[in-house]
Design an enzyme around this catalytic site. Structure first.
Site, mmCIF file in Angstrom:
data_model
loop_
_atom_site.group_PDB
_atom_site.id
_atom_site.type_symbol
_atom_site.label_atom_id
_atom_site.label_comp_id
_atom_site.label_asym_id
_atom_site.label_seq_id
_atom_site.Cartn_x
_atom_site.Cartn_y
_atom_site.Cartn_z
ATOM 1 N NE ARG A 35 -2.971 -1.177 3.125
ATOM 2 C CZ ARG A 35 -2.857 -0.553 4.296
ATOM 3 N NH1 ARG A 35 -3.051 0.742 4.380
ATOM 4 N NH2 ARG A 35 -2.537 -1.224 5.383
ATOM 5 C CG HIS A 37 5.515 0.195 -3.622
ATOM 6 N ND1 HIS A 37 5.630 -1.000 -2.959
ATOM 7 C CD2 HIS A 37 6.784 0.636 -3.815
ATOM 8 C CE1 HIS A 37 6.909 -1.272 -2.766
ATOM 9 N NE2 HIS A 37 7.638 -0.302 -3.263
#
Ligand code: PAF
Length: 280
Positions: A35, A37
């Site tokens: 999450r 990224h």
């Protein structure tokens, strides 16, 4: 969403998008996406018309061959997550595509690269600079998005774009954490159950440290963080540094810098995790 390993195709597509007056944003990654990224991709979608994400485990930034081999690689899952996140183009090159010849370029980011990760992972930032400058040559983004978890990397990339005079805006994005405070990292998936349970101690201690700024001097705070992390038998601190957030040099007194960052690297078994917090 276009997926390609061909750098010429990426450059052509980006040129085409830019020729219609649109802006291109770029999120470089080494894959095994989480999450954290995805929050970079979302920020990129907000700020730019077209989002390019690269997925490439860059061998030149690993000073430890085992770490490179162990690094998780899940390209199918990555593509699925990127599609759902609204990414437009995924660049997944092979090593041959990026380095047809060995990259011999040497960068000097003194004093930024002489401390912390630079001191403990010799050659790491040179490798990061090699891959990021290559990717910037291919993608030519208007903006590039990096997470603040890699606080030192961000400072070095800002310096890199100054040194090579590249017209790209570097956008720093907040650290995304699990519910228990552990900073999201692709390496977290390599932790066993006991290590995973121990790892949130890192952020807990960073937050305690922030509360102690009025009571302890920087050296005392470093000692406190080291002791508190090492209390957990699954964790072994590699460094705890209290640094000037601008030049990353250790400080001796709180008024030595306008903004102060506490940065740590911790071995959890064979897995190495980093985290940081702003103190002042
Ligand atoms: O932060 C990372 O994941 C990597 O260092 C980067 C910037 C993608 C370069 O390989």
């Amino acid at each position: 969403m276009l997926i390609t390993g061909n750098s010429k195709e990426v450059s052509r597509q980006v040129d085409f998008i830019k020729s219609s007056g649109k802006t291109v944003g770029f999120v470089p990654t080494m894959g095994a996406l989480h999450r954290g990224h995805i929050s970079l991709v979302e920020q990129c979608n907000k700020e730019c018309d077209y989002t390019v994400v690269s997925v490439f485990v860059n061998p030149t930034q690993f000073n430890d061959k085992e770490d490179y081999k162990r690094y998780p690689r899940v390209p199918e899952e990555d593509s699925k997550m990127l599609k759902e996140a609204g990414c437009d183009l995924v660049f997944m090159p092979t090593e041959q595509e990026i380095y047809p010849e060995p990259d011999t370029s040497i960068f000097d980011f003194t004093p930024l690269d002489k401390v912390m990760e630079g001191a403990f992972r010799p050659g790491h930032f040179n490798g990061v600079a090699q891959i990021v400058s290559r990717l910037f040559d291919i993608v030519k983004p208007d903006k590039a998005f990096f997470g603040l978890k890699d606080f030192q990397q961000l400072a070095i990339i800002r310096r890199l774009v100054q040194q090579v005079n590249r017209p790209v805006t570097i956008v720093d994005c907040n650290i995304i954490r699990e519910a228990d405070g552990l900073a999201m990292s692709s390496r977290n998936m390599l932790l066993n159950a006991d290590q995973r349970e121990a790892a949130p101690t890192i952020y807990r201690v960073l937050m305690q440290a922030k509360e102690l700024v009025t009571e302890l001097n920087p050296d005392q705070l470093k000692a406190y963080v080291t002791d508190q992390i090492n209390v957990n038998s699954e964790l072994k601190i590699e460094y705890a540094e209290v640094v000037d957030a601008g030049n990353l040099q250790p400080i001796k007194a709180w008024n030595d810098a306008q903004s102060v960052q506490l940065c740590v690297a911790v071995q959890v078994g064979k897995i190495r995790l980093i985290d940081n917090i702003n103190l002042i």
